[in-house]
Design a protein around this motif. Structure first.
Motif, PDB file in Angstrom:
ATOM      1  N   LYS A  19     -48.947 179.089  -5.320  1.00  0.00           N
ATOM      2  CA  LYS A  19     -49.204 177.819  -5.312  1.00  0.00           C
ATOM      3  C   LYS A  19     -48.663 176.847  -3.926  1.00  0.00           C
ATOM      4  O   LYS A  19     -49.176 176.047  -3.608  1.00  0.00           O
ATOM      5  CB  LYS A  19     -48.545 177.097  -6.718  1.00  0.00           C
ATOM      6  N   VAL A  20     -47.627 177.168  -3.729  1.00  0.00           N
ATOM      7  CA  VAL A  20     -46.769 176.785  -2.544  1.00  0.00           C
ATOM      8  C   VAL A  20     -47.621 177.012  -1.208  1.00  0.00           C
ATOM      9  O   VAL A  20     -47.691 175.829  -0.682  1.00  0.00           O
ATOM     10  CB  VAL A  20     -45.221 177.030  -2.560  1.00  0.00           C
ATOM     11  N   VAL A  21     -48.165 177.933  -1.015  1.00  0.00           N
ATOM     12  CA  VAL A  21     -48.652 178.289   0.151  1.00  0.00           C
ATOM     13  C   VAL A  21     -50.400 177.460  -0.238  1.00  0.00           C
ATOM     14  O   VAL A  21     -50.763 177.081   1.196  1.00  0.00           O
ATOM     15  CB  VAL A  21     -49.158 179.974   0.182  1.00  0.00           C
ATOM     16  N   ASP A  22     -50.813 177.640  -1.244  1.00  0.00           N
ATOM     17  CA  ASP A  22     -52.135 176.671  -1.466  1.00  0.00           C
ATOM     18  C   ASP A  22     -51.754 175.430  -1.224  1.00  0.00           C
ATOM     19  O   ASP A  22     -52.646 174.695  -0.575  1.00  0.00           O
ATOM     20  CB  ASP A  22     -52.586 177.038  -2.931  1.00  0.00           C
ATOM     21  N   ILE A  23     -50.855 174.775  -1.740  1.00  0.00           N
ATOM     22  CA  ILE A  23     -50.449 173.436  -1.570  1.00  0.00           C
ATOM     23  C   ILE A  23     -50.334 173.094  -0.024  1.00  0.00           C
ATOM     24  O   ILE A  23     -50.919 172.049   0.468  1.00  0.00           O
ATOM     25  CB  ILE A  23     -49.137 172.864  -2.475  1.00  0.00           C
ATOM     26  N   GLY A  24     -49.703 173.969   0.843  1.00  0.00           N
ATOM     27  CA  GLY A  24     -49.440 173.770   2.217  1.00  0.00           C
ATOM     28  C   GLY A  24     -50.652 174.048   2.912  1.00  0.00           C
ATOM     29  O   GLY A  24     -50.808 173.548   4.163  1.00  0.00           O
ATOM     30  N   ASN A  25     -51.668 174.545   2.377  1.00  0.00           N
ATOM     31  CA  ASN A  25     -52.897 174.773   3.097  1.00  0.00           C
ATOM     32  C   ASN A  25     -54.143 173.783   2.704  1.00  0.00           C
ATOM     33  O   ASN A  25     -55.127 174.122   3.264  1.00  0.00           O
ATOM     34  CB  ASN A  25     -53.452 176.009   2.885  1.00  0.00           C
ATOM     35  N   HIS A  97     -40.292 182.953   5.967  1.00  0.00           N
ATOM     36  CA  HIS A  97     -40.112 183.651   7.166  1.00  0.00           C
ATOM     37  C   HIS A  97     -40.671 182.702   8.155  1.00  0.00           C
ATOM     38  O   HIS A  97     -40.543 183.155   9.437  1.00  0.00           O
ATOM     39  CB  HIS A  97     -40.297 184.913   7.131  1.00  0.00           C
ATOM     40  N   GLY A  98     -41.682 182.043   7.929  1.00  0.00           N
ATOM     41  CA  GLY A  98     -42.498 181.199   8.914  1.00  0.00           C
ATOM     42  C   GLY A  98     -43.782 182.174   9.287  1.00  0.00           C
ATOM     43  O   GLY A  98     -44.615 181.700  10.264  1.00  0.00           O
ATOM     44  N   ASP A  99     -43.970 183.174   8.793  1.00  0.00           N
ATOM     45  CA  ASP A  99     -45.071 184.098   9.198  1.00  0.00           C
ATOM     46  C   ASP A  99     -46.092 184.429   7.912  1.00  0.00           C
ATOM     47  O   ASP A  99     -46.763 185.353   8.041  1.00  0.00           O
ATOM     48  CB  ASP A  99     -44.683 185.312   9.755  1.00  0.00           C
ATOM     49  N   GLY A 100     -45.774 183.792   6.788  1.00  0.00           N
ATOM     50  CA  GLY A 100     -46.441 184.137   5.289  1.00  0.00           C
ATOM     51  C   GLY A 100     -45.788 185.039   4.601  1.00  0.00           C
ATOM     52  O   GLY A 100     -46.202 185.421   3.455  1.00  0.00           O
ATOM     53  N   THR A 101     -44.591 185.521   5.180  1.00  0.00           N
ATOM     54  CA  THR A 101     -43.803 186.294   4.319  1.00  0.00           C
ATOM     55  C   THR A 101     -42.606 185.594   3.863  1.00  0.00           C
ATOM     56  O   THR A 101     -42.240 184.463   4.504  1.00  0.00           O
ATOM     57  CB  THR A 101     -43.302 187.612   4.873  1.00  0.00           C
ATOM     58  N   PHE A 102     -42.118 185.940   2.619  1.00  0.00           N
ATOM     59  CA  PHE A 102     -40.979 185.232   1.888  1.00  0.00           C
ATOM     60  C   PHE A 102     -39.857 186.142   1.408  1.00  0.00           C
ATOM     61  O   PHE A 102     -40.130 187.238   1.088  1.00  0.00           O
ATOM     62  CB  PHE A 102     -41.561 184.613   0.575  1.00  0.00           C
TER      63      PHE A 102
END
Length: 123
Positions: A19-25, A97-102
């Motif tokens: 959800k965090v990634v989707d919100i950021g996009n 990590h800034g590249d899509g990995t956590f």
């Protein structure tokens, strides 16, 4: 932040990673993020921005220095109140990590008794 000089930093649990990634996009200019992602807005004590009820923690902040905004887009914030949500089952945090990995954290150590300088922030 440029208009209000305040914000909330919300700290989501690991269960909210997708959800965090989707919100950021998506942009808040054309999307009601609270509605689209079914987030619960909660009233903050010291700032107008809402807390996010689904997060592990929320930190109410006020801008204390904006001299580097035009050159670096960097605001210096001061925390005025911190909230934690101990009712959440998922308490692990994640670090991008800034590249899509956590990286996901798990182990907790309790050092609250040592937090004498910041006690007013966490009640």
């Amino acid at each position: 932040m440029k208009e209000t000089n305040e914000c909330v930093i919300a700290i989501p649990g690991a269960d909210l990673a997708e959800k965090v990634v989707d919100i950021g996009n998506c942009s808040g200019e054309d999307t009601d993020k609270f509605g689209k992602f079914r987030l619960t807005a909660k009233e903050a004590r010291h700032v107008k921005a809402p807390l996010i009820g689904q997060c592990i923690a929320n930190i109410e902040c006020k801008v204390v220095d904006s001299r580097m905004v035009s050159q670096y887009n960097l605001f210096i914030l001061g925390a005025v109140k911190a909230w934690s949500n101990s009712d959440r089952k998922e308490q692990r945090t994640m670090h991008h990590h800034g590249d899509g990995t956590f990286k996901i954290d798990g182990r907790t150590i309790d050092l609250r008794e040592r937090m004498v300088k910041w006690r007013e922030l966490v009640d």
